[in-house]
Design a protein around this motif. Structure first.
Motif, PDB file in Angstrom:
ATOM      1  N   UNK A 171       4.764  13.937  -6.977  1.00  0.00           N
ATOM      2  CA  UNK A 171       3.674  13.968  -7.944  1.00  0.00           C
ATOM      3  C   UNK A 171       2.854  12.627  -8.004  1.00  0.00           C
ATOM      4  N   UNK A 172       3.586  11.517  -7.808  1.00  0.00           N
ATOM      5  CA  UNK A 172       2.935  10.276  -7.688  1.00  0.00           C
ATOM      6  C   UNK A 172       2.089  10.149  -6.527  1.00  0.00           C
ATOM      7  N   UNK A 173       2.567  10.566  -5.495  1.00  0.00           N
ATOM      8  CA  UNK A 173       1.916  10.736  -4.170  1.00  0.00           C
ATOM      9  C   UNK A 173       0.522  11.513  -4.349  1.00  0.00           C
ATOM     10  N   UNK A 174       0.845  12.708  -5.148  1.00  0.00           N
ATOM     11  CA  UNK A 174      -0.609  13.638  -5.100  1.00  0.00           C
ATOM     12  C   UNK A 174      -1.655  12.915  -6.011  1.00  0.00           C
ATOM     13  N   UNK A 175      -1.443  11.910  -6.715  1.00  0.00           N
ATOM     14  CA  UNK A 175      -2.533  11.262  -7.464  1.00  0.00           C
ATOM     15  C   UNK A 175      -2.847  10.106  -6.461  1.00  0.00           C
ATOM     16  N   UNK A 176      -2.377   9.786  -5.282  1.00  0.00           N
ATOM     17  CA  UNK A 176      -2.853   8.544  -4.713  1.00  0.00           C
ATOM     18  C   UNK A 176      -4.188   8.816  -4.031  1.00  0.00           C
ATOM     19  N   UNK A 177      -5.027   7.994  -4.088  1.00  0.00           N
ATOM     20  CA  UNK A 177      -6.260   7.838  -3.465  1.00  0.00           C
ATOM     21  C   UNK A 177      -6.648   7.088  -2.110  1.00  0.00           C
ATOM     22  N   UNK A 178      -5.701   5.885  -2.105  1.00  0.00           N
ATOM     23  CA  UNK A 178      -5.620   5.144  -1.028  1.00  0.00           C
ATOM     24  C   UNK A 178      -4.247   4.803  -0.912  1.00  0.00           C
ATOM     25  N   UNK A 179      -4.057   3.985   0.208  1.00  0.00           N
ATOM     26  CA  UNK A 179      -2.472   3.612   0.627  1.00  0.00           C
ATOM     27  C   UNK A 179      -2.047   2.595  -0.493  1.00  0.00           C
ATOM     28  N   UNK A 180      -3.011   1.710  -1.291  1.00  0.00           N
ATOM     29  CA  UNK A 180      -2.575   0.839  -2.463  1.00  0.00           C
ATOM     30  C   UNK A 180      -1.877   1.524  -3.236  1.00  0.00           C
ATOM     31  N   UNK A 181      -2.239   2.633  -3.396  1.00  0.00           N
ATOM     32  CA  UNK A 181      -1.902   3.456  -4.717  1.00  0.00           C
ATOM     33  C   UNK A 181      -0.382   3.933  -4.465  1.00  0.00           C
ATOM     34  N   UNK A 182       0.184   3.864  -3.171  1.00  0.00           N
ATOM     35  CA  UNK A 182       1.679   3.824  -2.743  1.00  0.00           C
ATOM     36  C   UNK A 182       2.309   2.754  -2.859  1.00  0.00           C
ATOM     37  N   UNK A 183       2.005   1.722  -3.711  1.00  0.00           N
ATOM     38  CA  UNK A 183       2.736   0.399  -3.543  1.00  0.00           C
ATOM     39  C   UNK A 183       3.994   0.642  -4.355  1.00  0.00           C
ATOM     40  N   UNK A 184       4.224   1.792  -5.079  1.00  0.00           N
ATOM     41  CA  UNK A 184       5.709   1.399  -5.944  1.00  0.00           C
ATOM     42  C   UNK A 184       6.431   2.671  -5.489  1.00  0.00           C
ATOM     43  N   UNK A 185       5.798   3.576  -4.355  1.00  0.00           N
ATOM     44  CA  UNK A 185       6.467   4.634  -3.786  1.00  0.00           C
ATOM     45  C   UNK A 185       7.329   4.200  -2.509  1.00  0.00           C
ATOM     46  N   UNK A 186       8.724   4.139  -2.383  1.00  0.00           N
ATOM     47  CA  UNK A 186       9.448   3.739  -1.099  1.00  0.00           C
ATOM     48  C   UNK A 186       8.730   4.610   0.174  1.00  0.00           C
ATOM     49  N   UNK A 187       8.772   3.863   1.238  1.00  0.00           N
ATOM     50  CA  UNK A 187       8.124   4.332   2.335  1.00  0.00           C
ATOM     51  C   UNK A 187       9.342   4.420   3.558  1.00  0.00           C
ATOM     52  N   UNK A 188       9.353   5.385   4.152  1.00  0.00           N
ATOM     53  CA  UNK A 188      10.290   5.713   5.195  1.00  0.00           C
ATOM     54  C   UNK A 188       9.568   5.497   6.411  1.00  0.00           C
ATOM     55  N   UNK A 189      10.029   4.369   7.403  1.00  0.00           N
ATOM     56  CA  UNK A 189       9.257   3.930   8.500  1.00  0.00           C
ATOM     57  C   UNK A 189       9.830   4.594   9.687  1.00  0.00           C
ATOM     58  N   UNK A 190       9.258   4.839  11.018  1.00  0.00           N
ATOM     59  CA  UNK A 190       9.847   5.194  11.928  1.00  0.00           C
ATOM     60  C   UNK A 190       8.732   5.132  13.007  1.00  0.00           C
ATOM     61  N   UNK A 211       4.437   3.287  15.948  1.00  0.00           N
ATOM     62  CA  UNK A 211       3.769   3.758  14.758  1.00  0.00           C
ATOM     63  C   UNK A 211       4.179   3.055  13.541  1.00  0.00           C
ATOM     64  N   UNK A 212       5.458   2.728  13.550  1.00  0.00           N
ATOM     65  CA  UNK A 212       5.704   1.918  12.232  1.00  0.00           C
ATOM     66  C   UNK A 212       4.900   0.731  12.154  1.00  0.00           C
ATOM     67  N   UNK A 213       4.790   0.126  13.298  1.00  0.00           N
ATOM     68  CA  UNK A 213       3.866  -1.139  13.115  1.00  0.00           C
ATOM     69  C   UNK A 213       2.691  -0.693  12.487  1.00  0.00           C
ATOM     70  N   UNK A 214       1.834   0.271  12.964  1.00  0.00           N
ATOM     71  CA  UNK A 214       0.592   0.850  12.708  1.00  0.00           C
ATOM     72  C   UNK A 214       0.598   1.053  11.034  1.00  0.00           C
ATOM     73  N   UNK A 215       1.652   1.645  10.699  1.00  0.00           N
ATOM     74  CA  UNK A 215       1.569   2.091   8.961  1.00  0.00           C
ATOM     75  C   UNK A 215       1.460   0.808   8.329  1.00  0.00           C
ATOM     76  N   UNK A 216       2.443  -0.360   8.737  1.00  0.00           N
ATOM     77  CA  UNK A 216       2.707  -1.326   8.126  1.00  0.00           C
ATOM     78  C   UNK A 216       1.390  -2.212   8.155  1.00  0.00           C
ATOM     79  N   UNK A 217       0.542  -2.142   9.213  1.00  0.00           N
ATOM     80  CA  UNK A 217      -0.596  -3.020   9.192  1.00  0.00           C
ATOM     81  C   UNK A 217      -1.890  -2.095   8.321  1.00  0.00           C
ATOM     82  N   UNK A 218      -1.737  -0.719   8.421  1.00  0.00           N
ATOM     83  CA  UNK A 218      -2.815  -0.312   7.508  1.00  0.00           C
ATOM     84  C   UNK A 218      -2.404  -0.552   5.825  1.00  0.00           C
ATOM     85  N   UNK A 219      -1.362  -0.667   5.138  1.00  0.00           N
ATOM     86  CA  UNK A 219      -0.956  -1.371   4.048  1.00  0.00           C
ATOM     87  C   UNK A 219      -1.604  -2.616   3.931  1.00  0.00           C
ATOM     88  N   UNK A 220      -1.249  -3.316   4.907  1.00  0.00           N
ATOM     89  CA  UNK A 220      -1.825  -4.955   4.933  1.00  0.00           C
ATOM     90  C   UNK A 220      -3.402  -4.925   4.877  1.00  0.00           C
TER      91      UNK A 220
END
Length: 288
Positions: free
Chosen positions: A170-189, A197-206
């Motif tokens: 539900x929290x993810x459903x309301x997200x509009x940008x990655x910054x909205x996921x700041x409180x959601x734990x992220x599983x990287x791979x 790909x994990x590096x890319x995800x981190x760089x997108x958040x940054x």
């Protein structure tokens, strides 16, 4: 052998020589040499011309098979030289297996039905080493490091989706940008094999001025989705993965932006056999 079959089918040296567009003496000498090599007489003269001996009848059957085999071998060799047959060793890493690899294999088999193809999973580091040593021919994956002797093509991009399950969906459903996921734990791979790909995800958040709250870093997308389904957090996946059903997991696309990642093909820069050149033509046709 061709002269022998011609004489046997014509029933005489003169007629066979005409059919073979040669004079009779050289044809006769060839048959005599063949009989010496075999150690048996192949023809007996008769009032109607020549007839096969018992040895000749046996040899005729084998000669026809050998000549047919030679023709098939010639055709196969010519096809291999044109890149229409042979064995292609393909390797992949990560989510390329969901859409890119099947699309390539399907087109390759339809275009070159006489060729064979093997498909294996291999880490990016192992792919590059195997390409340089000639063990494999072509690889698919993402974020390959620059490597001397290996060429990398960017063959397309995939948009990213966020995968989540209870209690985070539900929290993810309301997200509009990655910054909205700041409180959601992220599983990287994936774990290891940088860049990844994990590096890319981190760089997108940054890029959005925030750091992801990392729940875990796992080996591959299936492990990431397993933890997501268990409620450990959310994970980002390419669109090809979002098209696959995963029990309990919902896939969301962020509304305000089109996040994407590249898909790449790697191959040896030099000393490529014809079958690889043909494969690269297929890859080029799939570039989006």
């Amino acid at each position: 052998m061709k002269y022998f079959v011609a004489v046997a089918e014509a029933g005489g040296f003169g007629t066979a020589a005409e059919r073979m567009h040669v004079s009779q003496p050289p044809l006769t000498r060839q048959i005599q040499a063949l009989e010496r090599d075999i150690g048996a007489k192949l023809f007996e003269r008769s009032v109607r011309g020549v007839e096969l001996t018992a040895a000749g009848k046996v040899f005729l059957e084998d000669a026809r098979q050998l000549l047919a085999l030679l023709q098939r071998s010639s055709r196969r060799s010519q096809a291999a030289a044109r890149g229409e047959s042979g064995e292609l060793n393909l390797v992949y890493f990560g989510t390329a297996v969901f859409e890119t690899v099947p699309a390539f294999v399907r087109t390759f088999r339809a275009t070159y039905p006489d060729a064979t193809i093997t498909v294996s999973h291999m880490t990016k580091e192992a792919q590059l080493e195997s390409l340089l040593s000639g063990v494999v021919d072509i690889g698919f994956g993402r974020f390959y490091p620059v490597t001397d002797g290996v060429t990398s093509w960017n063959i397309g991009t995939e948009t990213l989706h966020v995968a989540a399950a209870q209690p985070w969906d539900e929290q993810v459903r309301g997200a509009r940008v990655l910054a909205d996921l700041i409180d959601v734990p992220i599983v990287l791979y994936p774990r290891g094999d940088r860049p990844s790909f994990a590096d890319k995800v981190v760089s997108l958040f940054r890029t959005e001025g925030t750091e992801p709250k990392i729940a875990a870093e796992v080996e591959d997308v299936t492990a990431a989705l397993a933890l997501t389904a268990a409620g450990s957090g959310a994970t980002l996946v390419p669109a090809s993965v979002a098209h696959v059903r995963w029990p309990g997991v919902t896939f969301f696309e962020l509304e305000r932006e089109k996040l994407s990642v590249p898909i790449s093909c790697v191959f040896r820069t030099h000393r490529r056999p014809p079958i690889v050149e043909s494969a690269l033509q297929i890859v080029a046709s799939l570039i989006k």
